[in-house]
Design an enzyme around this catalytic site. Sequence first.
Site, PDB file in Angstrom:
ATOM      1  N   GLU A 223       1.073  -1.355  -0.137  1.00  0.00           N
ATOM      2  CA  GLU A 223       0.121  -0.058  -0.030  1.00  0.00           C
ATOM      3  C   GLU A 223       1.000   1.046   0.117  1.00  0.00           C
ATOM      4  O   GLU A 223       1.458   1.494   0.880  1.00  0.00           O
ATOM      5  CB  GLU A 223      -1.067   0.002   1.249  1.00  0.00           C
ATOM      6  N   CYS A 257      -2.142   9.539   2.235  1.00  0.00           N
ATOM      7  CA  CYS A 257      -1.639   8.923   0.824  1.00  0.00           C
ATOM      8  C   CYS A 257      -2.523   9.390  -0.404  1.00  0.00           C
ATOM      9  O   CYS A 257      -2.144   9.372  -1.553  1.00  0.00           O
ATOM     10  CB  CYS A 257      -1.464   7.534   1.068  1.00  0.00           C
TER      11      CYS A 257
HETATM   12  N1  LIG Z   1      -1.354   3.508   0.096  1.00  0.00           N
HETATM   13  C1  LIG Z   1      -1.553   3.588   1.599  1.00  0.00           C
HETATM   14  O1  LIG Z   1      -2.593   3.026   2.031  1.00  0.00           O
HETATM   15  C2  LIG Z   1      -0.610   4.529   2.353  1.00  0.00           C
HETATM   16  C3  LIG Z   1      -0.844   4.911   3.589  1.00  0.00           C
HETATM   17  C4  LIG Z   1      -0.313   5.633   4.255  1.00  0.00           C
HETATM   18  C5  LIG Z   1       1.043   6.244   3.680  1.00  0.00           C
HETATM   19  N2  LIG Z   1       1.408   5.585   2.494  1.00  0.00           N
HETATM   20  C6  LIG Z   1       2.706   6.159   1.901  1.00  0.00           C
HETATM   21  O2  LIG Z   1       3.609   5.794   2.917  1.00  0.00           O
HETATM   22  C7  LIG Z   1       4.711   7.105   2.898  1.00  0.00           C
HETATM   23  C8  LIG Z   1       4.866   7.879   4.175  1.00  0.00           C
HETATM   24  O3  LIG Z   1       4.601   6.604   5.025  1.00  0.00           O
HETATM   25  P1  LIG Z   1       5.641   6.432   5.949  1.00  0.00           P
HETATM   26  O4  LIG Z   1       6.818   7.636   6.358  1.00  0.00           O
HETATM   27  O5  LIG Z   1       5.437   5.923   7.383  1.00  0.00           O
HETATM   28  O6  LIG Z   1       6.473   5.238   5.110  1.00  0.00           O
HETATM   29  P2  LIG Z   1       7.732   4.505   5.484  1.00  0.00           P
HETATM   30  O7  LIG Z   1       7.968   3.524   4.122  1.00  0.00           O
HETATM   31  O8  LIG Z   1       9.173   5.371   5.747  1.00  0.00           O
HETATM   32  O9  LIG Z   1       7.737   3.515   6.713  1.00  0.00           O
HETATM   33  C9  LIG Z   1       6.781   2.509   6.602  1.00  0.00           C
HETATM   34  C10 LIG Z   1       7.101   1.602   7.384  1.00  0.00           C
HETATM   35  O10 LIG Z   1       8.331   0.883   7.082  1.00  0.00           O
HETATM   36  C11 LIG Z   1       9.314   0.623   7.833  1.00  0.00           C
HETATM   37  N3  LIG Z   1      10.866   1.011   7.408  1.00  0.00           N
HETATM   38  C12 LIG Z   1      11.368   2.309   7.193  1.00  0.00           C
HETATM   39  N4  LIG Z   1      12.644   1.971   6.539  1.00  0.00           N
HETATM   40  C13 LIG Z   1      12.802   0.786   6.211  1.00  0.00           C
HETATM   41  C14 LIG Z   1      13.792  -0.038   6.004  1.00  0.00           C
HETATM   42  N5  LIG Z   1      14.824   0.643   5.403  1.00  0.00           N
HETATM   43  N6  LIG Z   1      13.709  -1.241   5.959  1.00  0.00           N
HETATM   44  C15 LIG Z   1      12.485  -1.792   6.403  1.00  0.00           C
HETATM   45  N7  LIG Z   1      11.621  -1.260   6.925  1.00  0.00           N
HETATM   46  C16 LIG Z   1      11.573   0.152   7.074  1.00  0.00           C
HETATM   47  C17 LIG Z   1       8.963   1.588   8.996  1.00  0.00           C
HETATM   48  O11 LIG Z   1       9.567   1.335  10.277  1.00  0.00           O
HETATM   49  C18 LIG Z   1       7.743   1.879   9.060  1.00  0.00           C
HETATM   50  O12 LIG Z   1       6.830   0.833   9.816  1.00  0.00           O
HETATM   51  C19 LIG Z   1       4.136   7.927   1.750  1.00  0.00           C
HETATM   52  O13 LIG Z   1       4.665   7.782   0.587  1.00  0.00           O
HETATM   53  C20 LIG Z   1       2.592   7.586   1.694  1.00  0.00           C
HETATM   54  O14 LIG Z   1       1.854   7.972   0.470  1.00  0.00           O
HETATM   55  C21 LIG Z   1       0.820   4.897   1.767  1.00  0.00           C
HETATM   56  C1  LIG Z   2     -26.263  11.260   6.707  1.00  0.00           C
HETATM   57  C2  LIG Z   2     -27.020  11.609   5.422  1.00  0.00           C
HETATM   58  C3  LIG Z   2     -26.286  11.358   4.100  1.00  0.00           C
HETATM   59  C4  LIG Z   2     -25.062  10.913   3.830  1.00  0.00           C
HETATM   60  C5  LIG Z   2     -23.954  11.507   4.440  1.00  0.00           C
HETATM   61  C6  LIG Z   2     -22.484  11.125   4.241  1.00  0.00           C
HETATM   62  C7  LIG Z   2     -22.266   9.977   3.351  1.00  0.00           C
HETATM   63  C8  LIG Z   2     -21.865  11.798   4.841  1.00  0.00           C
HETATM   64  C9  LIG Z   2     -20.290  11.639   4.780  1.00  0.00           C
HETATM   65  C10 LIG Z   2     -19.542  12.356   5.815  1.00  0.00           C
HETATM   66  C11 LIG Z   2     -17.874  12.138   5.579  1.00  0.00           C
HETATM   67  C12 LIG Z   2     -17.253  11.181   4.467  1.00  0.00           C
HETATM   68  C13 LIG Z   2     -16.961  12.413   6.631  1.00  0.00           C
HETATM   69  C14 LIG Z   2     -15.582  12.503   6.767  1.00  0.00           C
HETATM   70  C15 LIG Z   2     -15.153  11.287   6.970  1.00  0.00           C
HETATM   71  C16 LIG Z   2     -13.802  11.346   7.065  1.00  0.00           C
HETATM   72  C17 LIG Z   2     -13.163   9.926   7.231  1.00  0.00           C
HETATM   73  C18 LIG Z   2     -13.968   8.853   7.347  1.00  0.00           C
HETATM   74  C19 LIG Z   2     -11.679   9.991   7.013  1.00  0.00           C
HETATM   75  C20 LIG Z   2     -11.012   8.845   6.499  1.00  0.00           C
HETATM   76  C21 LIG Z   2      -9.760   8.923   6.518  1.00  0.00           C
HETATM   77  C22 LIG Z   2      -9.137   7.848   5.946  1.00  0.00           C
HETATM   78  C23 LIG Z   2      -9.689   6.720   5.492  1.00  0.00           C
HETATM   79  C24 LIG Z   2      -7.562   7.999   5.479  1.00  0.00           C
HETATM   80  C25 LIG Z   2      -6.751   6.950   4.911  1.00  0.00           C
HETATM   81  C26 LIG Z   2      -5.442   7.302   4.542  1.00  0.00           C
HETATM   82  C27 LIG Z   2      -4.749   6.540   3.877  1.00  0.00           C
HETATM   83  C28 LIG Z   2      -5.215   5.122   3.292  1.00  0.00           C
HETATM   84  C29 LIG Z   2      -3.388   6.603   3.641  1.00  0.00           C
HETATM   85  O1  LIG Z   2      -2.711   7.751   4.004  1.00  0.00           O
HETATM   86  C30 LIG Z   2     -27.191  11.282   2.892  1.00  0.00           C
HETATM   87  C31 LIG Z   2     -26.414  12.426   1.787  1.00  0.00           C
HETATM   88  C32 LIG Z   2     -27.434   9.922   2.439  1.00  0.00           C
HETATM   89  C33 LIG Z   2     -28.472  12.115   3.150  1.00  0.00           C
HETATM   90  C34 LIG Z   2     -29.234  11.592   4.360  1.00  0.00           C
HETATM   91  C35 LIG Z   2     -28.237  11.878   5.454  1.00  0.00           C
END
Ligand SMILES: NC(=O)c1ccc[n+]([C@@H]2O[C@H](COP(=O)([O-])OP(=O)(O)OC[C@H]3O[C@@H](n4cnc5c(N)ncnc54)[C@H](O)[C@@H]3O)[C@@H](O)[C@H]2O)c1
Ligand SMILES: CC1=C(/C=C/C(C)=C/C=C/C(C)=C/C=C/C=C(C)/C=C/C=C(C)/C=C/C=C(\C)C=O)C(C)(C)CCC1
Length: 535
Positions: A223, A257
């Site tokens: 990811e 991300c």
């Molecule tokens: N796709 C996703 O869901 C998602 C979510 C969050 C972050 N990210 C991405 O991650 C990056 C930022 O996150 P981060 O700084 O925690 O990432 P990172 O790659 O620095 O670290 C992630 C994990 O890897 C480990 N790690 C770091 N260096 C390592 C090495 N040399 N060898 C082995 N393991 C090592 C760390 O301890 C940590 O647990 C961004 O690029 C972001 O886009 C992706």
């Molecule tokens: C309530 C009614 C309706 C629907 C309303 C809705 C759908 C409201 C939604 C609100 C939201 C989306 C609020 C914000 C939430 C934020 C969240 C959950 C953030 C999450 C962040 C994440 C998962 C981050 C991930 C990061 C990653 C993977 C990497 O870095 C209607 C419109 C249907 C009408 C009736 C009432």
Amino acid sequence: MGAELLEFKTTPVGEINSTVERIRQTFWTAKTRNVQFRIKQLRKLYWAIEDNKQLILDACKKDLGKGFFETMIAEIAWVQNDIIYVTNNLAKWCKDESAPDISLANKFMRPKIRKDPLGMVLVIGAFNFPLQLSFGPMVGAISGGNTVILKPSENSPRSAMVMQKIMQESLDPDCYTCIQGSIPEMKVLLEEKWDKIFFTGSATVGKIITKAAAPHLTPVVLELGGRNPAIVTRKADVALAARRLLWAKTMNAGQVCISHNYTLVDKEVLDQFVEELKRGLTEFFPKGAKASEDYGRMVNTGSFNRVKKMLDGTTGKIVAGGTVDAEDLFIEPTVIVITDTEDSLMRDESFGPLMPVLGVDNLDQAIHIANKTHETPLGVYAFGSKDETDKVLASTRSGGASINDGMFHGTIGTLAFGGVGDSGSGSYRGKASFDTFVHHRSITHTPGWIESMLKARYPPFAGTNKYGQLSKMLLQKPNFDREGNQKLGWITWIFTLGTGGYFRGASRALILAGMAVLIRVLMDRRTMNGILGKD
Ligand SMILES: NC(=O)c1ccc[n+]([C@@H]2O[C@H](COP(=O)([O-])OP(=O)(O)OC[C@H]3O[C@@H](n4cnc5c(N)ncnc54)[C@H](O)[C@@H]3O)[C@@H](O)[C@H]2O)c1
Ligand SMILES: CC1=C(/C=C/C(C)=C/C=C/C(C)=C/C=C/C=C(C)/C=C/C=C(C)/C=C/C=C(\C)C=O)C(C)(C)CCC1
């Protein structure tokens, strides 16, 4: 008095191999194969999260300056919701599935798909959503019946320690455990043979993980990040686009991300878009972002310096924000109008609250720039008419996409989530988490009584008609000709009247029926006229 946050403590390197061995051996006891055991463990995890809610809130505040809303919605309630969803559905998911598309002859062998645990898995978390990105995959791994070692990110140290506490309080320590550390501890962990590694983080480290997994042929879920484009055309609701994109970029101070890395805006609406971003900033943070309880901080000095360097390197013009405070790890949400696709803000993923905006002549140019900047980002965000957003989807690739919004697809906890190409491989969340952590094992049972009918499979074959006998049962006839055109069987021909489609066949039948009725009416009229002597 409430519990205190614990100082980060690395797991002694010398203990890691024996811990891994213990977790591996537990898998062979089949303890985690029991579905009720898994459900109970997950339910205990739910309550331990609940009991440590305040500690999690404190840890996320200390680690990332996260406010109550973001920690509740994207960490605590996020994981708890996931646990409820998974525990409600797990017994159903674990049932053997009858296999699809099995010929009549093979049905006697009752082919089915069993959802088998993979074994012992390693989950490696990232810093930005410490709980969500560590416990989220771990819940999937537990639901799949695996034993699990979690290695949270050392860059959110207080959250990492709270997660360890929660695991120790709720989970069977022989099945699920937490190892704390950074590169030295990861090196030891990566020398072990895992049945799956689930990694969230940067592409650079993703490559290290993949290389370490290769000698063991261990499957890896990656990811990773990306340089995600947002595109705003002149037909978009510009004010709405600005507000939604501002939301997607200010959450967790841009350390998300899936948030957009840059926005390509039709030159005709560029000024309006910038004005709407400014308006949105005062709406979201009336006293300024720094004074807001809701606005986060860069995770550490390294991240602060990296983002600041990107900002310092731009040849664009800062039109909103721009202040920074190294002591406080604060970077203000900053809008920069840039003119160069090679700008420092376009070259790298900012993973911070920077919003470069680049004017474009038209949608085709925007699509061209987006594809050139990153062929396979994690997300694409398009604002415009239906035809325009359809065109963006049809001409780009990405892990996911939100139309008329920034990163909305990534906020739905039951929607499969993952990257494509160099933004990642594999997906999880909801049912996809379970599927990621099980092996779909195909199983048949050959009954003894069927032996006489199966005899044709045994040699000797030469000089017999065994192939002829079996082929009658097993071989299919092509329903296409040498040009690749579909051939119609006579039954299909009758039902589709030679059109090849049931709907078209029905339409043709209706037309024919209509013509028959018309001819009949005309004939009846002629007969009547004859009788009445009108001719
Ligand atoms: N796709 C996703 O869901 C998602 C979510 C969050 C972050 N990210 C991405 O991650 C990056 C930022 O996150 P981060 O700084 O925690 O990432 P990172 O790659 O620095 O670290 C992630 C994990 O890897 C480990 N790690 C770091 N260096 C390592 C090495 N040399 N060898 C082995 N393991 C090592 C760390 O301890 C940590 O647990 C961004 O690029 C972001 O886009 C992706
Ligand atoms: C309530 C009614 C309706 C629907 C309303 C809705 C759908 C409201 C939604 C609100 C939201 C989306 C609020 C914000 C939430 C934020 C969240 C959950 C953030 C999450 C962040 C994440 C998962 C981050 C991930 C990061 C990653 C993977 C990497 O870095 C209607 C419109 C249907 C009408 C009736 C009432």
